[in-house]
Design an enzyme around this catalytic site. Structure first.
Site, mmCIF file in Angstrom:
data_model
loop_
_atom_site.group_PDB
_atom_site.id
_atom_site.type_symbol
_atom_site.label_atom_id
_atom_site.label_comp_id
_atom_site.label_asym_id
_atom_site.label_seq_id
_atom_site.Cartn_x
_atom_site.Cartn_y
_atom_site.Cartn_z
ATOM 1 C CD1 TRP B 118 -1.913 -2.309 1.804
ATOM 2 C CD2 TRP B 118 -2.870 -1.410 -0.013
ATOM 3 N NE1 TRP B 118 -2.836 -3.205 1.319
ATOM 4 C CE2 TRP B 118 -3.436 -2.682 0.207
ATOM 5 C CE3 TRP B 118 -3.315 -0.661 -1.102
ATOM 6 C CZ2 TRP B 118 -4.425 -3.223 -0.612
ATOM 7 C CZ3 TRP B 118 -4.302 -1.192 -1.927
ATOM 8 C CH2 TRP B 118 -4.839 -2.456 -1.677
ATOM 9 C CG ASP B 209 -3.190 3.916 4.366
ATOM 10 O OD1 ASP B 209 -4.232 3.759 5.043
ATOM 11 O OD2 ASP B 209 -2.950 3.259 3.334
ATOM 12 C CE LYS B 234 -8.731 -3.032 4.861
ATOM 13 N NZ LYS B 234 -8.533 -4.136 3.950
#
Lengths: 406, 406
Positions: B118, B209, B234
């Protein structure tokens, strides 16, 4: 006070009502999708269950709207407002790549048809994104207004001879239905108020914001469009997903265009090609909005006789309401905002109650009858009844009766 | 075959499981929100009901994570991937405005800590968006890698002395938890693997992030961050909404920056200031994702003893699973991907089953026990068990037992 669903007539301008059977199925899917023991929001977006949902939605959408095979169907995020930017960015990249060998690449014009608040905003975004990368440098594009009804306060549409398209625009842009004042291009392409496809110079891509009339009836001349987009929250499903129908030859690698120079930077998520190459799963999509949209599409196809059945129902609803309004206007009780019948929206019907304090009275009386969200947009006031697909003819008749009796 | 929810242990990497009481309430709200007779997806996003939902969600989020008052909380769309672009665009605009009078404005460096897939993608997007507006012109920024664990195949984290920050970067970027290999910066800021806040030059904004560890435990040194963002899917809610926590002095008018030149064009929807000025209602937000997130936040606060209770539960889950894995590794049955305990993720636990055909056997045996979505990410293979907030200790113990017995 507590109300049941059947006590309420929801005339919301969007998010709009959804069909009861769809919501019941969605509530079940939320807890346990198809016996998996897992709710639909908890499934992997790359698993076989979600794949079937999104592929089914695309297939049904293609069937309902007769989308030709040379168009991609994308499920994107960010609403119509995000598309104001994305269509500009992708089509400028396309233009740049078409002129890849042009040493004197000149910023193209982009032509906007401005018929209300939404097309105004789209135009303003094109102006913003055209700002040159350095003071004195060439702008990225030259936005133009090809036609506008601003002098008429956006209560009508331009006639064919009022359009002034530039010969080599990167694209022509219009908004099929403006929700605030309630003007909609007529489905009859022979009407003097129809969008003048034949006047757009050949080869110039046509972009349409269909957010608020999407799936309310067939799309006239779909094959003449380059891009058609629509936020879900009117006739398709809950907000969060935006459909982009884009001609496949316009799916270009924006990074390549950026390297040539003369185009604005394109965020990767805004690149249509990235979405298309990844079948709308470049990153985690808004699964629930897509799921409910899939259920709505199935419902429209199987329970509402497809797009012909839907169009017929919407025509009947519009007829019932406008007839009541025209009668009340003739009696001096109110004023219909859009005079020209061919320019009237079947989705958003706007009118003004005459007389001091009468509007408040109308709304309160409506509220007591279970009518909800009839207040006009805060920028213009008045009354607005939105008649999206899930609003029943019975609800419209109840409102028409109320108007007659008021 | 059909399963009930309690027969299933869902170890999905996201979209992840949601708490049962939340889903039950959401299913009810879908049909009739709080006795209005209107479902939550059909309410106006500007009405008092939705206002209470989104404001309540913000208040509870601020309480749970102790977000200081000088930060705005935004509900945006497009997922973490959209933020890869948005943080770059907004912080470059901020930088430009800080140097508004600088005739020789030079493209700033932007420093990335790359510890997995990511953060790699975020870095690559900064590289893309830095492409100069014309060949030979100055790029918009100079992306740098300030530290990376790529040589170790992203299975550990850098130690403090392995970071090389540039003195005047426009920002420093890191990803708190990488879901694919399962590395997570330790909460203990004294650990040698902790993110080295003190090494970041003073005044340089820090961006994190937090998508996959958001709300799993307190955020260390939240006040040292400029921007923290997280996709909902999530620990917060269904995909479709992305939380952006941004220091208020960084909310700038990007159009003004664009007029100065030297920064990329910023789509209006990507401008944090626009979202903040409109309380996240610049256009129609993803109402259902926000509603379910609001229910989850209420549930975490009231039924899970707030962030301390959640952190304790997640620590216990991680301990149970890693203990079973370490024991099995000692017995030569499998290999844990991340060796260094301080670098191990509590959210995504990754391991590889040794022996030909044994992984398939493991997955099939797990499937029969109701374990779902244990397959590792397609880019690395192996096994991945994700232990997000809604995964119970009982589910983790069942998996640990299975590992011991396998």
């Amino acid at each position: 006070m507590s109300f049941a669903r059947d006590q309420i007539h929801n005339f919301a301008a969007g998010p709009s009502p959804l069909p009861q059977p769809v919501l019941e199925k969605a509530a079940q899917g939320l807890l346990n999708y198809d016996g998996t023991g897992i709710g639909v929001c908890e499934l992997s977006h790359r698993g076989k269950e979600f794949k079937a949902i999104i592929e089914g939605a695309e297939a049904n959408l293609r069937k309902l709207l007769e989308i030709p095979d040379n168009y991609a169907v994308l499920f994107s995020q960010g609403g119509g407002t995000t598309q104001f930017s994305s269509v500009f960015l992708n089509l400028l990249a396309y233009r740049r790549l078409q002129h890849a060998n042009d040493a004197d690449y000149a910023p193209p014009t982009v032509d906007y048809v401005v018929t209300g608040s939404w097309s105004s905003k789209a135009y303003q975004e094109a102006v913003r994104l055209s700002i040159p990368p350095a003071p004195g440098a060439k702008p990225f594009a030259e936005p133009r207004i090809a036609a506008t009804t601003k002098p008429a306060k956006f209560t009508t549409l331009p006639k064919a001879d009022e359009y002034d398209f530039s010969p080599e625009a990167a694209y022509v842009y219009y908004c099929e239905n403006e929700t605030i004042n309630g003007v909609e291009f007529p489905a009859d392409t022979q009407s003097p108020y129809a969008f003048p496809f034949d006047r757009v110079p050949e080869g110039v891509p046509i972009v349409a914001d269909y957010s608020s009339s999407f799936l309310s009836r067939p799309i006239p001349k779909i094959e003449r469009h380059a891009i058609i987009y629509a936020g879900a929250q009117k006739n398709l499903g809950p907000p969060g997903v935006t459909i982009v129908i884009v001609r496949k030859d316009l799916l270009v690698d924006t990074t390549e265009a950026m390297k040539l120079g003369g185009v604005p930077a394109v965020p990767i998520q805004s690149e249509f090609k990235t979405l298309a190459d990844n079948k709308s799963l470049y990153n985690t999509p808004p699964v629930f909005s897509i799921y409910v949209s899939a259920l709505v599409l199935e419902y429209l196809l199987n329970e509402r006789n497809g797009i012909a059945g839907i169009a017929e129902a919407n025509a009947a609803k519009g007829e019932a309401l406008y007839a009541a309004l025209d009668e009340a206007e003739a009696n001096g009780k109110l004023r219909v905002v859009v005079k020209e019948k061919d320019a009237r929206s079947l989705m958003n019907v706007t009118f003004v109650i005459e007389g001091e304090g009468r509007e408040k009275e109308f709304l309160e009386g409506g509220e007591a009858r279970g009518f909800r969200q009839l207040k006009g947009h805060r920028s213009v006031g008045g009354i607005r009844a939105s008649l999206y697909n899930a609003v029943t003819l019975d609800s419209v008749k109840a409102l028409a009766e109320y108007i007659k009796s008021f």
